[in-house]
Design a protein around this motif. Sequence first.
Motif, short mmCIF file in Angstrom:
data_model
loop_
_atom_site.label_atom_id
_atom_site.label_comp_id
_atom_site.label_asym_id
_atom_site.label_seq_id
_atom_site.Cartn_x
_atom_site.Cartn_y
_atom_site.Cartn_z
N GLU A 179 -5.58 1.73 -3.58
CA GLU A 179 -5.06 1.84 -4.94
C GLU A 179 -5.63 0.75 -5.84
O GLU A 179 -5.87 0.96 -7.03
N LYS B 178 0.27 3.37 -6.93
CA LYS B 178 1.12 3.19 -5.73
C LYS B 178 2.40 3.99 -5.86
O LYS B 178 2.83 4.66 -4.92
N HIS C 16 0.82 -1.21 0.00
CA HIS C 16 0.00 0.00 0.00
C HIS C 16 0.85 1.27 0.00
O HIS C 16 1.94 1.30 0.59
N SER C 17 0.30 2.30 -0.63
CA SER C 17 1.01 3.57 -0.55
C SER C 17 0.07 4.76 -0.38
O SER C 17 0.51 5.89 -0.42
#
Lengths: 250, 270
Positions: B234, A225, A189-190
């Motif tokens: 995301e 990301k 995850h970012s």
Amino acid sequence: MFDINTAIGHWPFRRLPRRTAGELRQYLQSYGVKGAAVASTPALFYMNCQDANLELAEEIALHRDFFVGVATLNPAYAAAVRDLDVCVEKLGFRALRLSPCYHNYNLADGTADALLTRAGELGISVLLPNEIVNFRQKHWMEPNQPLGMESVLAICARFPQVTFIGTEGGYNLSMTAPPNLCLEMSRYHSCYGQVLADMVRKLGAERILFGSGAPFKEIEPSLLKLHHCQISDAQKELIAGGNARRLLGI
Amino acid sequence: MWCQLPDELAAIDAHNHVRAGADGKLDVGRAEALLQGCSRLGIDRIAVSVPYTDSVVAPERYRVGNEVVWQAMQHSPRFIGFCFVDAHDPTAALAEIEHCIVERKMAGVKLYHQFFVDADEQRPVMEKASSLGVPVLMHAGKCTDPATMAAQPRLSNAGHFRAALEKYPETILIQGHIGGGGDWEWNLRTLEGIDSGNYYIDLSGSVIDAGIVRRSVDTVGCERLLFATDGSLEEGVGKLLAAGLSMREMRLICHDNFARIMARRKVCDV
């Protein structure tokens, strides 16, 4: 932008888009990707993996300006070390991929030792996918669980002369980070928590590589990301392609 | 390629979670991280719950979780609350739904895998949700690996949802995370031809298999899909962008479908 994690060929359990070199290249280029390391999907299933590597070499022959071949070999099968030599010296491949779960051996049982020793002598990196598709949707013929990062960390310790690239997740920040371990970023995850940025701080930007998992996965999440990762532009450039080119020697 | 969902969509994440911190209250740091992450990706509002995965959950436990959801709603108006209950104790479950939906203006009910969605035991909860005009969002999947199958023996799949639509025809059902793990193709094949106006499925989950959103649109129609992430931000945004949908389709999935569900509420507005 260089994608370290792509594949070509038919997947026996689900219809994939973009199974050929031309289709995959066009897709990746439409997102600004300038090159990609590519492995053979059938090599996960052929008894004699080398035939799949030969098919891969034929498939990417017209795309050598874009694709870098990755040899997929089963170290338990005959002539695996010789096959690696052929892949590197004659086919021009620049990395090795091992898939213990699909080839039914354990990284800790010594089966892969000779092949990894040879990879070290050749100076090529070794990709270790944690999984090919999410194991919770496995076909009954597929492995019951992912590879697991513990076995990757153990093999890193046993073969410090080899650079390993863990793909498709499995790592978390509480784990050790041996200096010969690199990680492909598509599963971290970012945005909700800066996991990817924290990994960059822990391992160093030079050990994180952009990858998409195409054609199995959509590329957009990986691009998001990297875009939203709170690190410097210089670090992003390393992840986006500089590291892969360095490790592949291109 | 877009780096976030366009603001004009006012995207609503229909399936996400908040957590309690060590003190048992809302983990404000994580809640803020979720809000910030959603802002980066163009997600305006976030529907959150605190589910429990045990086979039986005592009311006093899930009341604590729902209190955390309430704290999240007070922390930011961007959080939309869903209350979790376990139908093992129907009297307590109905009282908690009444408390959370009517008094605290939560938007829906969240169920996990304590029973299948079409189980007889769910009837009081389903009828209560129907009487209030709020949806029931349920954890779901068609997992094929031995570990998950053993750990979640009452995991509802699309077949259970089709049965539940017959059994509880007045209840709005949201099948959780088509990309939450498991054989999503099996789920979509099972959903072919579905025409209920009470059925929705959310797109959340970490699975970003090529074509998953496009196939979902083609199978159930964009009027029955809800944008969601279940924490995989995301992934949720990326696979939606990958589907090459029109703005009309995106607007339905990201906002209008959820808003249409909210408009069916029979008690005080959210």
